[in-house]
Design an enzyme around this catalytic site. Structure first.
Site, short mmCIF file in Angstrom:
data_model
loop_
_atom_site.label_atom_id
_atom_site.label_comp_id
_atom_site.label_asym_id
_atom_site.label_seq_id
_atom_site.Cartn_x
_atom_site.Cartn_y
_atom_site.Cartn_z
N ASP A 15 -0.10 16.42 -11.03
CA ASP A 15 0.87 15.33 -11.11
C ASP A 15 2.23 15.88 -10.67
OD1 ASP A 15 2.06 13.26 -13.92
OD2 ASP A 15 2.75 13.48 -11.85
N ILE A 16 2.74 15.38 -9.57
CA ILE A 16 3.97 15.94 -8.98
C ILE A 16 5.16 15.84 -9.92
CG2 ILE A 16 4.83 13.86 -7.79
CD1 ILE A 16 5.30 15.74 -5.33
N GLY A 37 2.26 3.73 -7.57
CA GLY A 37 1.85 5.07 -7.11
C GLY A 37 2.78 6.17 -7.56
N VAL A 38 3.00 7.11 -6.64
CA VAL A 38 3.83 8.28 -7.01
C VAL A 38 5.28 7.85 -7.25
CG1 VAL A 38 4.42 9.01 -4.64
CG2 VAL A 38 4.20 10.71 -6.44
N ASP A 39 5.72 6.80 -6.55
CA ASP A 39 7.08 6.27 -6.74
C ASP A 39 7.26 5.81 -8.19
OD1 ASP A 39 8.91 3.61 -4.95
OD2 ASP A 39 9.59 5.30 -6.15
N SER A 122 2.33 8.35 2.39
CA SER A 122 1.73 7.21 3.10
C SER A 122 0.22 7.09 2.97
CB SER A 122 2.07 7.23 4.60
OG SER A 122 3.36 6.68 4.82
N TYR A 126 0.23 2.74 1.57
CA TYR A 126 0.61 2.54 2.99
C TYR A 126 -0.54 2.83 3.95
CZ TYR A 126 5.53 1.58 1.89
OH TYR A 126 6.70 1.00 1.43
N1 APR Z 1 1.41 13.04 -8.26
C1 APR Z 1 0.99 13.37 -7.01
N2 APR Z 1 0.45 12.50 -6.14
C2 APR Z 1 0.33 11.23 -6.56
C3 APR Z 1 0.74 10.78 -7.84
C4 APR Z 1 1.30 11.75 -8.71
N3 APR Z 1 1.72 11.44 -9.94
N4 APR Z 1 0.47 9.44 -7.94
C5 APR Z 1 -0.08 9.08 -6.77
N5 APR Z 1 -0.19 10.14 -5.95
C6 APR Z 1 -0.73 10.20 -4.59
C7 APR Z 1 -1.72 9.13 -4.19
O1 APR Z 1 -3.03 9.48 -4.64
C8 APR Z 1 -1.60 9.20 -2.68
O2 APR Z 1 -2.46 10.23 -2.16
O3 APR Z 1 0.37 10.03 -3.70
C9 APR Z 1 -0.15 9.63 -2.43
C10 APR Z 1 0.75 8.53 -1.88
O4 APR Z 1 0.33 7.28 -2.41
P1 APR Z 1 1.41 6.14 -2.83
O5 APR Z 1 2.09 6.55 -4.05
O6 APR Z 1 0.67 4.84 -2.82
O7 APR Z 1 2.48 6.16 -1.64
P2 APR Z 1 2.43 5.56 -0.16
O8 APR Z 1 1.04 5.44 0.35
O9 APR Z 1 3.42 6.37 0.61
O10 APR Z 1 2.98 4.08 -0.37
C11 APR Z 1 4.32 3.94 -0.77
O11 APR Z 1 3.76 2.41 -2.51
O12 APR Z 1 4.21 2.77 -4.70
C12 APR Z 1 4.65 2.11 -3.58
O13 APR Z 1 7.03 1.97 -3.84
C13 APR Z 1 5.99 2.61 -3.13
O14 APR Z 1 6.22 0.90 -1.47
C14 APR Z 1 5.95 2.27 -1.67
C15 APR Z 1 4.50 2.54 -1.29
#
Ligand code: APR
Length: 184
Positions: A15-16, A37-39, A122, A126
């Protein structure tokens, strides 16, 4: 400092938000006001101060990055970057994803960060194909590290062992492709 850029790259499953590095990278949306997601995980862990700070930043363009304090996170900085939404790979998605990694690394170096942790930008909401995205992530990072002393260490923190194993495989492939130049 380790000479070979490949020796400065680490891959972990976790978990980042728990990373004890100088900066963690957030896969943000253009408003920078948090999402899923990670955001979502980063905003939850950083606390409400992060969103309040982001409200002063006037968003972020796809492919660009902006840096904020980490607030309640272990990492002092968060670098928010906005990845491309994947369509078919022929609408500038690869170039935008390269730019996300490069701009994030540039900001980390400008702020004297010795270490940085990236998620797989992404590859979630995404929809970027994971294998191609991992190759872009690693190639762009290696090229940057070949030309810059900071960050000393770049960690890719994947959510699950399957993704971490995939990144390790790509790192190994790129390292062997590049072997003649960079390793005796
Ligand atoms: N730690 C590490 N990696 C994570 C975590 C975490 N806690 N949570 C999710 N991930 C991974 C996911 O498994 C994926 O491989 O981060 C990667 C990116 O996934 P997303 O978070 O969905 O990001 P992204 O595909 O870039 O989409 C961004 O999603 O959450 C919204 O606000 C965000 O609109 C933006 C879009």
């Amino acid at each position: 400092m380790k000479k070979n850029p490949f020796d400065r790259v680490e891959i972990a499953d976790g978990d980042i938000t728990r990373e004890r590095v100088a900066a963690i990278v957030n896969a943000a949306k253009r408003t920078l006001l948090g999402g899923g997601g990670v955001d979502g995980a980063i905003h939850r862990a950083a606390g409400p101060e992060l969103r309040r700070f982001c409200e002063t930043l006037d968003g972020c363009e796809t492919g660009d990055a902006k840096i904020t304090p980490g607030f309640l996170l272990p990492a002092p900085f968060v670098i928010h970057t906005v990845g491309p939404v994947y369509r078919d790979g022929r609408h500038g998605e690869p170039e935008a994803l390269v730019s996300c990694y490069r701009r994030s690394l540039e900001l980390a170096a400008e702020h004297g960060c010795a270490s940085i942790a990236f998620p797989a930008i992404s590859t979630g909401a995404y929809g970027y194909p994971f294998d191609e995205a991992s190759r872009i992530a690693i190639r762009t990072t290696i090229r940057f590290l070949q030309a810059h002393p900071l960050p000393k260490t770049v960690r890719f923190v994947l959510f699950g062992e399957r993704d971490a194993a995939a990144f390790r495989k790509v790192l190994g492939n790129i390292r062997s492709e590049d072997a003649p130049q960079s390793e005796p």
